[in-house]
Design a protein around this motif. Structure first.
Motif, PDB file in Angstrom:
ATOM      1  N   VAL A 183      43.779 100.594  31.265  1.00 36.09           N
ATOM      2  CA  VAL A 183      45.083 100.076  31.533  1.00 36.09           C
ATOM      3  C   VAL A 183      45.809  99.923  30.102  1.00 36.09           C
ATOM      4  N   THR A 184      46.963 100.380  30.090  1.00 35.31           N
ATOM      5  CA  THR A 184      47.764 100.459  28.833  1.00 35.31           C
ATOM      6  C   THR A 184      49.138  99.845  29.184  1.00 35.31           C
ATOM      7  N   GLY A 185      49.768  99.054  28.366  1.00 33.34           N
ATOM      8  CA  GLY A 185      50.973  98.694  28.675  1.00 33.34           C
ATOM      9  C   GLY A 185      52.044  98.318  27.178  1.00 33.34           C
ATOM     10  N   GLY A 186      53.264  98.193  27.448  1.00 37.32           N
ATOM     11  CA  GLY A 186      53.970  98.151  26.028  1.00 37.32           C
ATOM     12  C   GLY A 186      53.990  99.149  25.161  1.00 37.32           C
ATOM     13  N   VAL A 187      53.736 100.458  25.624  1.00 41.55           N
ATOM     14  CA  VAL A 187      53.740 101.645  24.659  1.00 41.55           C
ATOM     15  C   VAL A 187      55.195 101.772  24.458  1.00 41.55           C
ATOM     16  N   HIS A 188      56.222 101.466  25.187  1.00 44.99           N
ATOM     17  CA  HIS A 188      57.486 101.098  24.909  1.00 44.99           C
ATOM     18  C   HIS A 188      57.732  99.543  24.888  1.00 44.99           C
ATOM     19  N   GLY A 189      57.761  99.093  23.754  1.00 42.86           N
ATOM     20  CA  GLY A 189      57.736  97.599  23.578  1.00 42.86           C
ATOM     21  C   GLY A 189      58.861  96.790  24.577  1.00 42.86           C
ATOM     22  N   TYR A 190      59.769  97.527  24.648  1.00 38.70           N
ATOM     23  CA  TYR A 190      61.134  96.751  25.442  1.00 38.70           C
ATOM     24  C   TYR A 190      60.768  96.543  26.752  1.00 38.70           C
ATOM     25  N   GLU A 191      59.935  97.328  27.371  1.00 40.54           N
ATOM     26  CA  GLU A 191      59.640  97.394  28.573  1.00 40.54           C
ATOM     27  C   GLU A 191      58.754  96.432  28.951  1.00 40.54           C
ATOM     28  N   THR A 192      59.248  95.078  29.490  1.00 40.88           N
ATOM     29  CA  THR A 192      58.749  93.717  29.312  1.00 40.88           C
ATOM     30  C   THR A 192      57.652  93.686  30.626  1.00 40.88           C
ATOM     31  N   SER A 193      57.886  94.145  31.614  1.00 39.41           N
ATOM     32  CA  SER A 193      56.849  94.055  32.752  1.00 39.41           C
ATOM     33  C   SER A 193      55.622  94.961  32.444  1.00 39.41           C
ATOM     34  N   GLY A 194      55.512  96.054  31.624  1.00 35.02           N
ATOM     35  CA  GLY A 194      54.463  96.699  31.297  1.00 35.02           C
ATOM     36  C   GLY A 194      53.570  95.860  30.532  1.00 35.02           C
TER      37      GLY A 194
ATOM     38  N   HIS B 190      43.345 106.284  34.204  1.00 36.46           N
ATOM     39  CA  HIS B 190      44.044 105.544  33.435  1.00 36.46           C
ATOM     40  C   HIS B 190      45.681 105.392  33.978  1.00 36.46           C
ATOM     41  N   ILE B 191      45.895 104.157  33.875  1.00 38.87           N
ATOM     42  CA  ILE B 191      47.257 103.853  34.282  1.00 38.87           C
ATOM     43  C   ILE B 191      48.113 103.387  33.190  1.00 38.87           C
ATOM     44  N   ASP B 192      49.307 103.843  33.010  1.00 37.04           N
ATOM     45  CA  ASP B 192      50.136 103.581  31.623  1.00 37.04           C
ATOM     46  C   ASP B 192      51.234 102.850  32.231  1.00 37.04           C
ATOM     47  N   LEU B 193      51.599 101.664  32.006  1.00 41.50           N
ATOM     48  CA  LEU B 193      52.557 100.463  32.753  1.00 41.50           C
ATOM     49  C   LEU B 193      53.914 100.749  31.977  1.00 41.50           C
ATOM     50  N   HIS B 194      54.991 101.293  32.852  1.00 41.28           N
ATOM     51  CA  HIS B 194      56.414 101.598  31.973  1.00 41.28           C
ATOM     52  C   HIS B 194      57.585 100.642  32.742  1.00 41.28           C
ATOM     53  N   GLU B 195      58.720 100.921  32.320  1.00 43.42           N
ATOM     54  CA  GLU B 195      59.822 100.430  33.061  1.00 43.42           C
ATOM     55  C   GLU B 195      61.088 101.590  32.677  1.00 43.42           C
ATOM     56  N   THR B 196      61.977 101.545  33.670  1.00 39.18           N
ATOM     57  CA  THR B 196      63.198 102.629  33.406  1.00 39.18           C
ATOM     58  C   THR B 196      64.318 101.284  33.579  1.00 39.18           C
ATOM     59  N   THR B 197      65.010 101.256  32.398  1.00 37.61           N
ATOM     60  CA  THR B 197      66.192 100.212  32.277  1.00 37.61           C
ATOM     61  C   THR B 197      67.343 100.794  32.122  1.00 37.61           C
ATOM     62  N   ASP B 198      68.204  99.958  32.644  1.00 38.47           N
ATOM     63  CA  ASP B 198      69.498 100.432  32.186  1.00 38.47           C
ATOM     64  C   ASP B 198      70.032 100.576  30.715  1.00 38.47           C
ATOM     65  N   SER B 199      69.281  99.886  30.073  1.00 36.59           N
ATOM     66  CA  SER B 199      69.636 100.153  28.438  1.00 36.59           C
ATOM     67  C   SER B 199      69.021 101.886  28.164  1.00 36.59           C
ATOM     68  N   ASP B 200      68.133 102.227  28.844  1.00 39.40           N
ATOM     69  CA  ASP B 200      68.068 103.749  28.532  1.00 39.40           C
ATOM     70  C   ASP B 200      69.216 104.496  28.549  1.00 39.40           C
ATOM     71  N   GLU B 201      70.158 104.483  29.537  1.00 36.88           N
ATOM     72  CA  GLU B 201      71.388 104.996  29.380  1.00 36.88           C
ATOM     73  C   GLU B 201      72.292 104.426  28.458  1.00 36.88           C
ATOM     74  N   SER B 202      72.441 103.357  28.431  1.00 33.09           N
ATOM     75  CA  SER B 202      73.302 102.674  27.375  1.00 33.09           C
ATOM     76  C   SER B 202      73.244 102.632  25.963  1.00 33.09           C
ATOM     77  N   GLU B 203      71.591 102.645  25.759  1.00 36.65           N
ATOM     78  CA  GLU B 203      71.261 102.468  24.148  1.00 36.65           C
ATOM     79  C   GLU B 203      70.519 103.591  24.078  1.00 36.65           C
ATOM     80  N   PHE B 204      69.380 103.767  24.588  1.00 33.33           N
ATOM     81  CA  PHE B 204      68.267 104.656  24.147  1.00 33.33           C
ATOM     82  C   PHE B 204      68.469 106.269  24.241  1.00 33.33           C
ATOM     83  N   ARG B 205      69.223 106.575  25.349  1.00 33.75           N
ATOM     84  CA  ARG B 205      69.242 108.004  25.333  1.00 33.75           C
ATOM     85  C   ARG B 205      70.406 108.698  24.471  1.00 33.75           C
TER      86      ARG B 205
END
Length: 306
Positions: free
Chosen positions: A83-94, A169-184
């Motif tokens: 189990v992995t989480g926080g690969v993208h640190g901003y994805e809190t629930s991961g 292996h399960i890797d825990l992520h989020e898709t957030t509104d900030s993906d579109e407003s900031e990261f992309r």
């Protein structure tokens, strides 16, 4: 529409160099504490798990220890679940979903599996609520040998001896509104490409590995999460974030070719979760519950289908 319409660093059409990376880094500020919010909870697990420091991120003047949580009575005859989480640190629930699983659910698998969990792969990004590391690199595009991303290289080194032994292996992520407003927009600016607006799916979905999709496994995870939160529907063109929907709530990526975390081992069962924390239909607690439910469902399926 160009990236300059959205992002204040760089020259449209020109990839960033060191000067732009420094300018971008100067805009990032520490918003929360890895030590208080993550390491404190990891330390509390020592009564039930082995805790090992598998690496350290040196981003002067800061330094971040990286921790893995392992089954205390590791037994090579048992299946290994990762189990992995926080690969993208901003994805809190991961991060917090992985910790919640360890605190509330993992004990029921004692003696049945070898559990290895890395709750927060990217602590610098966690503290700054960002996708990238300080070098403007996305760890989840850099899981390969001799990776330029310290986060990816450290996890690669940890898992190298186990690469052929991991069943799930399960890797825990989020898709957030900030993906579109900031990261992309930032990604487009960094790479000197036009920014092309996209959509953010409302709900949970999975990214399967096209090299080993295991559709029944993916649907078992989707079914478990659907009892906790809603599953993202496809866009009108039959896609989620631009990728064709291959089954209810499931898209596919070529994980190893893209340098994604889910492709780091030879696990027979592998998937990436994507929770939508900005939905008006989901709470932070619900997002953590969804991540923990996904982990349990993934382990249960892998145990039932060796």
């Amino acid at each position: 529409m160009t990236s300059s319409s959205f992002y204040p660093i760089g020259t449209p059409g020109t990839p960033w160099g060191p000067v732009e990376v420094v300018a971008w880094r100067a805009r990032q500020s520490r918003k929360r504490s890895y030590a208080d919010e993550v390491l404190g909870r990891v330390d509390a697990l020592r009564a039930h798990f082995d805790i090992a420091e598998y690496g350290r991120l040196d981003y002067a003047p800061e330094s971040y220890p990286l921790y893995a949580v392992r089954s205390r009575d590791w037994n090579d005859t048992l299946p290994t679940m990762l189990v992995t989480g926080g690969v993208h640190g901003y994805e809190t629930s991961g991060v917090h979903g992985a910790l919640q699983f360890l605190e509330r659910d993992a004990s029921r698998y004692a003696g049945r599996i070898n559990l290895l969990c890395v709750p927060c792969v990217s602590p610098w990004g966690y503290e700054r609520i960002h996708r990238w590391n300080p070098d403007a690199l996305d760890p989840n595009r850099n899981f390969r040998e001799h990776s330029p991303a310290q986060e990816s290289a450290a996890l690669w080194g940890l898992l190298a001896p186990l690469r052929g032994q991991v069943r799930m292996h399960i890797d825990l992520h989020e898709t957030t509104d900030s993906d579109e407003s900031e990261f992309r927009p930032a990604l487009a600016a960094r790479d000197g490409k036009p920014f092309e607006p996209g959509t953010i799916p409302d709900g949970f979905y999975l990214c399967a590995d096209s090299a080993r999709p295991e559709p029944d496994f993916q649907q078992a995870v989707i079914a478990a999460v659907a009892r906790v939160t809603h599953i993202a529907p496809a866009d009108p063109d039959g896609t989620i974030i631009g990728s064709p929907v291959v089954a209810h709530g499931v898209i596919e990526y070529d994980c190893r070719r893209l340098g994604l975390c889910a492709g780091i081992t030879d696990a027979h069962y592998r998937t990436t979760t994507e929770v939508y924390p900005d939905s008006p239909r989901a709470t932070p607690a619900q997002c953590n519950d969804a991540q923990a439910a996904a982990v349990c469902a993934a382990i249960d399926y892998a145990l039932a289908h060796p």
